[in-house]
Scaffold this active site. Structure first.
Site, PDB file in Angstrom:
ATOM      1  N   ARG A  39       0.813  -1.222   0.000  1.00  0.00           N
ATOM      2  CA  ARG A  39       0.000   0.000   0.000  1.00  0.00           C
ATOM      3  C   ARG A  39       0.844   1.269   0.000  1.00  0.00           C
ATOM      4  O   ARG A  39       0.351   2.356  -0.303  1.00  0.00           O
ATOM      5  CB  ARG A  39      -1.001  -0.028   1.160  1.00  0.00           C
ATOM      6  CG  ARG A  39      -2.222  -0.865   0.795  1.00  0.00           C
ATOM      7  CD  ARG A  39      -3.105  -1.144   1.971  1.00  0.00           C
ATOM      8  NE  ARG A  39      -2.756  -2.401   2.595  1.00  0.00           N
ATOM      9  CZ  ARG A  39      -3.071  -2.749   3.822  1.00  0.00           C
ATOM     10  NH1 ARG A  39      -3.750  -1.940   4.578  1.00  0.00           N
ATOM     11  NH2 ARG A  39      -2.716  -3.915   4.286  1.00  0.00           N
TER      12      ARG A  39
ATOM     13  N   GLU B 228       2.098  -6.166  13.428  1.00  0.00           N
ATOM     14  CA  GLU B 228       0.990  -6.220  14.404  1.00  0.00           C
ATOM     15  C   GLU B 228       0.407  -7.631  14.374  1.00  0.00           C
ATOM     16  O   GLU B 228       0.007  -8.177  15.379  1.00  0.00           O
ATOM     17  CB  GLU B 228      -0.079  -5.182  14.034  1.00  0.00           C
ATOM     18  CG  GLU B 228      -1.151  -5.008  15.088  1.00  0.00           C
ATOM     19  CD  GLU B 228      -2.296  -4.117  14.618  1.00  0.00           C
ATOM     20  OE1 GLU B 228      -2.305  -3.683  13.456  1.00  0.00           O
ATOM     21  OE2 GLU B 228      -3.202  -3.901  15.435  1.00  0.00           O
TER      22      GLU B 228
HETATM   23  P1  AMP Z   1       3.465  -1.973  11.225  1.00  0.00           P
HETATM   24  O1  AMP Z   1       4.724  -2.567  10.659  1.00  0.00           O
HETATM   25  O2  AMP Z   1       2.981  -2.744  12.428  1.00  0.00           O
HETATM   26  O3  AMP Z   1       3.577  -0.493  11.488  1.00  0.00           O
HETATM   27  O4  AMP Z   1       2.323  -2.225  10.146  1.00  0.00           O
HETATM   28  C1  AMP Z   1       2.362  -1.526   8.997  1.00  0.00           C
HETATM   29  C2  AMP Z   1       1.633  -2.164   7.849  1.00  0.00           C
HETATM   30  O5  AMP Z   1       0.704  -3.205   8.170  1.00  0.00           O
HETATM   31  C3  AMP Z   1       0.841  -1.047   7.250  1.00  0.00           C
HETATM   32  O6  AMP Z   1       1.518  -0.657   6.078  1.00  0.00           O
HETATM   33  C4  AMP Z   1      -0.505  -1.616   6.955  1.00  0.00           C
HETATM   34  O7  AMP Z   1      -0.564  -1.859   5.567  1.00  0.00           O
HETATM   35  C5  AMP Z   1      -0.605  -2.920   7.699  1.00  0.00           C
HETATM   36  N1  AMP Z   1      -1.476  -2.842   8.882  1.00  0.00           N
HETATM   37  C6  AMP Z   1      -1.117  -3.043  10.176  1.00  0.00           C
HETATM   38  N2  AMP Z   1      -2.143  -2.920  11.010  1.00  0.00           N
HETATM   39  C7  AMP Z   1      -3.215  -2.598  10.254  1.00  0.00           C
HETATM   40  C8  AMP Z   1      -4.586  -2.308  10.528  1.00  0.00           C
HETATM   41  N3  AMP Z   1      -5.080  -2.326  11.786  1.00  0.00           N
HETATM   42  N4  AMP Z   1      -5.407  -1.990   9.496  1.00  0.00           N
HETATM   43  C9  AMP Z   1      -4.919  -1.964   8.224  1.00  0.00           C
HETATM   44  N5  AMP Z   1      -3.637  -2.238   7.897  1.00  0.00           N
HETATM   45  C10 AMP Z   1      -2.785  -2.542   8.886  1.00  0.00           C
END
Ligand code: AMP
Length: 170
Positions: free
Chosen positions: A58, A95
C-alpha cells in the site's frame, strides 16, 4: 476535509482482535485521494525530499502519486523474491505475523534525502525496517507520511526524531 469518512473499520480481519482499517473507499474517491496525496506531497517537499520510497504494497498506492506530483523518483521496498537484482533484506515483526523487506542495493545512493510513504503506521516495524535498509545503503531519511497512525501501538517511538505526518489518528 474529513478523511475519516472514507475509512471503513473492519473488526477481526485478517485475524481476531485486529481492527482493520480499510482504505479502499478513500482511494476510490477522486477528491479524498487527491487531497491525501496533496497533503503528503506538501509535507515531503517541505522536508527536502529528493527520492520517495514506499513499502510493499500500500506504500506504492500513496508513494507513486506523491513522487509524480513532486517530479521525484520512486523506489519500491518489496517482499522477498520480487526484486530481480542484488538486494539488501531486513526482517521484522508485524501487528499480526512477521515479514521481510528487500530493496535493490543500487537504487539508494549515499547522501540522498529519502522520504518514506505508507498507508498506515501500526507497530512501526515496517517503517523501522525500511529506515534500516535506507540507512545501511547510506541514504538520509528526511521524513515519512501516513494516511493513518494507530496511536495506541506507539509505532512512532521506534522512528526516533524523523518528522512524521499522519493525516488520521486512531
Ligand atoms: P506496522 O509494521 O505494524 O507499522 O504495520 C504496517 C503495515 O501493516 C501497514 O503498512 C498496513 O498496511 C498494515 N497494517 C497493520 N495494522 C493494520 C490495521 N489495523 N489496518 C490496516 N492495515 C494494517
Amino acid at each position: 476535509m474529513d478523511l475519516s469518512r472514507y475509512i471503513i473499520n473492519v473488526p477481526d480481519f485478517p485475524e481476531k482482535g485486529i481492527q482493520f482499517k480499510d482504505i479502499t473507499p478513500l482511494i476510490g474517491d477522486a477528491k479524498a485521494f487527491k487531497y491525501t496525496i496533496d497533503q503528503m506531497a506538501a509535507f515531503a517537499k517541505a522536508q527536502g525530499a529528493d527520492l520517495i520510497v514506499g513499502p510493499d504494497a500500500r506504500g506504492f498506492i500513496f508513494g507513486t502519486p506523491v513522487s509524480y506530483a513532486l517530479d521525484l523518483g520512486f523506489i519500491p521496498v518489496r517482499k522477498p523474491g520480487k526484486l530481480p537484482r542484488k538486494v539488501l533484506q531486513e526482517s521484522y515483526d508485524l501487528e499480526y505475523g512477521s515479514n521481510t523487506l528487500a530493496v535493490h542495493e543500487e537504487d539508494i545512493k549515499p547522501g540522498q534525502n529519502i522520504f518514506i510513504i505508507d498507508d498506515l503506521l501500526a507497530t512501526g516495524g515496517t517503517l523501522k525496517a525500511t529506515i534500516n535498509l535506507i540507512e545501511k545503503l547510506g541514504g538520509n531519511v528526511v521524513g515519512c507520511a501516513f494516511l493513518i497512525e494507530l496511536d495506541f501501538l506507539g509505532g512512532r517511538e521506534l522512528l526516533g526524531n524523523i518528522p512524521i505526518l499522519s493525516l488520521l489518528h486512531y
